[in-house]
Design a protein around this motif. Structure first.
Motif, short mmCIF file in Angstrom:
data_model
loop_
_atom_site.label_atom_id
_atom_site.label_comp_id
_atom_site.label_asym_id
_atom_site.label_seq_id
_atom_site.Cartn_x
_atom_site.Cartn_y
_atom_site.Cartn_z
N ARG A 1 0.83 -1.20 0.00
CA ARG A 1 0.00 0.00 0.00
C ARG A 1 0.88 1.26 0.00
O ARG A 1 1.93 1.29 0.64
CB ARG A 1 -0.90 -0.01 1.23
CG ARG A 1 -1.88 1.14 1.34
CD ARG A 1 -2.68 1.01 2.63
NE ARG A 1 -3.48 2.19 2.92
CZ ARG A 1 -4.03 2.44 4.11
NH1 ARG A 1 -3.86 1.58 5.11
NH2 ARG A 1 -4.74 3.54 4.28
N SER A 2 0.43 2.27 -0.71
CA SER A 2 1.21 3.50 -0.82
C SER A 2 1.16 4.29 0.49
O SER A 2 0.07 4.71 0.93
CB SER A 2 0.67 4.38 -1.96
OG SER A 2 1.28 5.66 -1.92
N ALA A 3 2.31 4.49 1.10
CA ALA A 3 2.37 5.24 2.35
C ALA A 3 2.06 6.72 2.11
O ALA A 3 1.37 7.36 2.92
CB ALA A 3 3.75 5.09 2.99
N ARG A 4 2.53 7.25 1.01
CA ARG A 4 2.33 8.68 0.74
C ARG A 4 0.84 8.99 0.56
O ARG A 4 0.33 9.98 1.11
CB ARG A 4 3.11 9.07 -0.51
CG ARG A 4 3.09 10.55 -0.82
CD ARG A 4 4.12 10.89 -1.88
NE ARG A 4 5.47 10.63 -1.38
CZ ARG A 4 6.15 11.50 -0.65
NH1 ARG A 4 5.61 12.67 -0.33
NH2 ARG A 4 7.37 11.20 -0.23
N ALA A 5 0.12 8.15 -0.17
CA ALA A 5 -1.31 8.39 -0.37
C ALA A 5 -2.07 8.25 0.95
O ALA A 5 -3.01 9.02 1.23
CB ALA A 5 -1.87 7.43 -1.41
N ALA A 6 -1.68 7.28 1.77
CA ALA A 6 -2.39 7.05 3.03
C ALA A 6 -2.22 8.22 4.00
O ALA A 6 -3.20 8.69 4.60
CB ALA A 6 -1.89 5.75 3.67
N PHE A 7 -1.00 8.71 4.16
CA PHE A 7 -0.78 9.82 5.10
C PHE A 7 -1.34 11.13 4.54
O PHE A 7 -1.81 11.98 5.31
CB PHE A 7 0.71 9.96 5.40
CG PHE A 7 1.25 8.85 6.27
CD1 PHE A 7 0.75 8.65 7.55
CD2 PHE A 7 2.26 8.02 5.82
CE1 PHE A 7 1.25 7.64 8.36
CE2 PHE A 7 2.76 7.01 6.61
CZ PHE A 7 2.26 6.80 7.89
N ALA A 8 -1.31 11.29 3.23
CA ALA A 8 -1.90 12.50 2.64
C ALA A 8 -3.41 12.53 2.89
O ALA A 8 -3.98 13.59 3.16
CB ALA A 8 -1.61 12.56 1.15
N ALA A 9 -4.06 11.37 2.82
CA ALA A 9 -5.50 11.31 3.12
C ALA A 9 -5.77 11.71 4.57
O ALA A 9 -6.75 12.40 4.87
CB ALA A 9 -6.03 9.91 2.84
N ASP A 10 -4.89 11.28 5.49
CA ASP A 10 -5.04 11.68 6.90
C ASP A 10 -4.90 13.19 7.05
O ASP A 10 -5.64 13.83 7.81
CB ASP A 10 -3.99 10.97 7.77
CG ASP A 10 -4.24 9.48 7.89
OD1 ASP A 10 -5.40 9.06 7.73
OD2 ASP A 10 -3.28 8.73 8.16
N ALA A 11 -3.92 13.76 6.35
CA ALA A 11 -3.70 15.21 6.45
C ALA A 11 -4.87 15.99 5.88
O ALA A 11 -5.30 17.02 6.44
CB ALA A 11 -2.41 15.58 5.73
N ILE A 12 -5.41 15.51 4.76
CA ILE A 12 -6.56 16.19 4.14
C ILE A 12 -7.76 16.16 5.10
O ILE A 12 -8.44 17.17 5.31
CB ILE A 12 -6.90 15.54 2.79
CG1 ILE A 12 -5.80 15.84 1.77
CG2 ILE A 12 -8.27 15.99 2.29
CD1 ILE A 12 -5.94 15.06 0.47
N GLY A 13 -8.01 15.02 5.68
CA GLY A 13 -9.11 14.92 6.63
C GLY A 13 -8.91 15.79 7.86
O GLY A 13 -9.86 16.41 8.36
N ALA A 14 -7.68 15.86 8.35
CA ALA A 14 -7.40 16.69 9.52
C ALA A 14 -7.60 18.17 9.21
O ALA A 14 -8.18 18.91 10.02
CB ALA A 14 -5.97 16.43 9.99
N LEU A 15 -7.12 18.62 8.04
CA LEU A 15 -7.25 20.04 7.70
C LEU A 15 -8.71 20.41 7.47
O LEU A 15 -9.17 21.50 7.86
CB LEU A 15 -6.42 20.35 6.46
CG LEU A 15 -6.38 21.82 6.04
CD1 LEU A 15 -5.85 22.70 7.18
CD2 LEU A 15 -5.53 22.01 4.79
N ARG A 16 -9.49 19.54 6.83
CA ARG A 16 -10.91 19.82 6.61
C ARG A 16 -11.64 19.99 7.95
O ARG A 16 -12.42 20.93 8.13
CB ARG A 16 -11.54 18.69 5.80
CG ARG A 16 -11.31 18.78 4.31
CD ARG A 16 -11.91 17.59 3.62
NE ARG A 16 -11.88 17.74 2.16
CZ ARG A 16 -12.07 16.74 1.30
NH1 ARG A 16 -12.30 15.50 1.77
NH2 ARG A 16 -12.03 16.96 0.00
N THR A 17 -11.37 19.06 8.88
CA THR A 17 -12.05 19.13 10.18
C THR A 17 -11.63 20.36 10.97
O THR A 17 -12.45 21.02 11.60
CB THR A 17 -11.75 17.85 10.99
OG1 THR A 17 -12.15 16.70 10.23
CG2 THR A 17 -12.48 17.86 12.31
#
Length: 558
Positions: A514-530
């Motif tokens: 699994r792509s680590a970069r895509a997974a952590f970027a999704a976490d960052a996007i969710g954190a910034l939106r919230t």
């Protein structure tokens, strides 16, 4: 009438000292608290119950004990270092015999001990503890204290100075009801814990004045573990933990006597002076070279302490605290991660990784797993190509491959951190426990170790992008210059991101494709939106600024 000491010996109880009280002519018992016998070290048993034991019983029952249970992490870190040295002495793994053991002989001896789950030999344990003084209030050799302070220091520091967390001096009582106008005594057991914290994590700066041979000083150096993060191999029992944590013999250490403070020869008394400061070594003189494991783990304190007991010895009512030496005692602690700066002078080349309560322990895992040095860059210096260093894992983790396979598979890591600055401010202390780490060790699975390092690096890279982009979005929305402190958007996004990143990190270890970069970027996007959702409804320009930041984070996922 001079005070004459009369020892009264009995068959089984500990030795009791009797003193003639001046001007009274009658005998009164002197305070004592023998730490090898008195219950002072909390331990946890496999069935979940806790007990307090003395040093002697901790070693005698180490194979039955699951773990230490001290409530103060820095005290637990110090106690574990003392117990490791005691275990090395009674097991012969301190390699002090002649001829000295080779590394192969030492590893074979440790495996032999681990193959016998009955623990340390009772005869060896009793012989060791019977040979030295462990009394916290002994008149000549109080345990880990300097009795000369009663003569060399004109003023006591106070019990509130001894106990971490209590306000002392003119400081306000924010979190504790104590005050120097009405100092409350502390139980001798807890006084021992706090004394150990001063020895290992003590503050630098101004302390009580101490006069030695006509020279007065009142400034002390920081303790050897100050602001550090300590990693200890943790076995299934305390017996395994102590044996797994003993540093391996190193031919670079001085080939000489390696005494701990309590093993030093007793001073010769002056018949004309009951407490002659000149009889002990000069604290202002150059200390002996650091040797392992005794002086390395127990003999590098920069602070001197003398506890003042209550008449019954069950409490401490006052204390002297001051400097112990003004000289440097350089050494590499075997339980610390070190950053090696090759371009720095030798004396400043090795720097321990600092404790940071805002940094999760999983971000240090790769430094424990990788056998070789790892290039790393940090902060704004990396933009200029400066600040390059290599990471060296703790020396205690370099011999785990020699442990029995069943112990290796179960081995975890106990982490003790004390978030402090380099001088006087204490922020917080904490402890953490890792899962079994052997399946990820480079010696066991190099690909898994590299995967851990890769995921950690990507998580921190995405986290740094999140910080920068959230700050840029905040400045664009508020039309402000760079703030002196982190804006609320960045603080909230960071608070949301890192717990998510931790869960993602461990899931990625189970999914190597699994792509680590895509997974952590999704976490960052969710954190910034919230983090920015309330601001979008409040600020006219927030939606556009946040959309730009989210687009940049999506680019990071590729």
């Amino acid at each position: 009438m001079a005070c004459a000491e009369i020892p009264l010996r009995r068959a089984n109880p500990p030795e009791i000292h009797l003193l003639f009280a001046p001007g009274i002519g009658s005998c009164v018992s002197s305070p004592h608290f023998e730490t090898d016998k008195e219950p002072c070290i909390p331990v946890l048993f496999p069935d979940g119950h806790q007990e307090e034991l003395g040093w002697r019983d901790v070693l005698l029952r180490a194979h039955l004990i699951k773990d230490l249970a001290l409530p103060l992490p820095p005290a637990a870190s110090a106690v574990l270092r003392l117990l490791v040295v005691m275990a090395a002495r009674v097991s012969g793994l301190d390699a002090r015999g002649q001829p000295r053991m080779t590394a192969r002989q030492w590893a074979a001896r440790r495996r032999e001990l681990l193959a016998h789950p009955t623990g340390f030999g009772p005869d060896a344990v009793h012989a060791y503890f019977d040979a030295y003084i462990w009394d916290l209030f002994h008149p000549v050799r109080p345990f880990l204290q300097d009795p000369r302070l009663a003569v060399q220091c004109p003023q006591r520091a106070g019990v509130n100075k001894l106990v971490f967390g209590r306000p002392e001096g003119n400081n306000l009582s924010w979190l504790s009801p104590h005050s120097d106008t009405d100092p409350q005594s502390v139980p001798s057991t807890q006084a021992l814990w706090h004394m150990l914290i001063h020895h290992y994590y003590g503050a630098a700066g101004q302390w009580s004045v101490r006069t030695v041979e006509g020279r007065s000083f009142n400034r002390a150096k920081a303790g050897p573990l100050r602001s550090s993060l300590s990693f200890h191999p943790l076995g299934r029992t305390l017996y395994e933990t102590l044996l797994a944590g003993i540093p391996k013999p190193d031919p670079s250490w001085p080939d000489q006597v390696d005494p701990c403070p309590w093993e030093e020869p007793l001073p010769h008394p002056d018949p004309d002076d009951d407490l002659d400061p000149a009889e002990d070594p000069d604290p202002d003189a150059a200390p002996p070279p650091v040797s392992s494991p005794g002086r390395l783990l127990t003999g590098r304190s920069r602070h001197a302490v003398l506890l003042i007991p209550a008449p019954d010895g069950r409490h401490v009512v006052d204390a002297y605290l001051t400097w112990a030496t003004q000289k440097k005692l350089p050494a590499l602690d075997p339980y610390l991660i070190h950053h090696i700066h090759a371009d720095e002078p030798v004396t400043r080349r090795h720097r321990p990784r600092r404790a940071d309560a805002d940094r999760a322990v999983w971000r240090d895992l790769d430094a424990l797993l990788l056998a070789g040095d790892e290039d790393d860059r940090k902060g704004t210096q990396a933009m200029n190509g400066k600040g390059r260093y290599t990471v060296q894992r703790p020396d205690a983790f370099t011999t785990l491959n020699d442990l029995p396979p069943d112990l290796r598979a179960a081995l975890r890591v106990r982490v003790y951190g004390f978030d402090q600055d380099g001088k006087t401010n204490n922020r917080t202390w904490y402890t953490a426990l890792t899962p079994p780490i052997w399946p990820w060790m480079q010696e066991c699975d190099p690909a898994a170790a590299e995967r851990v390092a890769q995921c950690r690096k990507v998580a921190e890279e995405i986290g740094a992008h999140l910080d920068r982009l959230s700050q840029d979005a905040w400045k664009q929305t508020t039309n402000s210059a760079s703030p002196r402190h982190l804006p609320s958007w960045t603080r909230n996004a960071r608070t949301l991101y890192w717990p998510r990143a931790e869960a993602t990190f461990f899931s990625l270890l189970k999914e190597p494709d699994r792509s680590a970069r895509a997974a952590f970027a999704a976490d960052a996007i969710g954190a910034l939106r919230t983090a920015t959702r309330p601001a979008i409804a409040q600020h006219f320009r927030a939606a556009e600024a946040v959309a730009t930041a989210l687009a940049q984070l999506r680019l990071c996922s590729r």
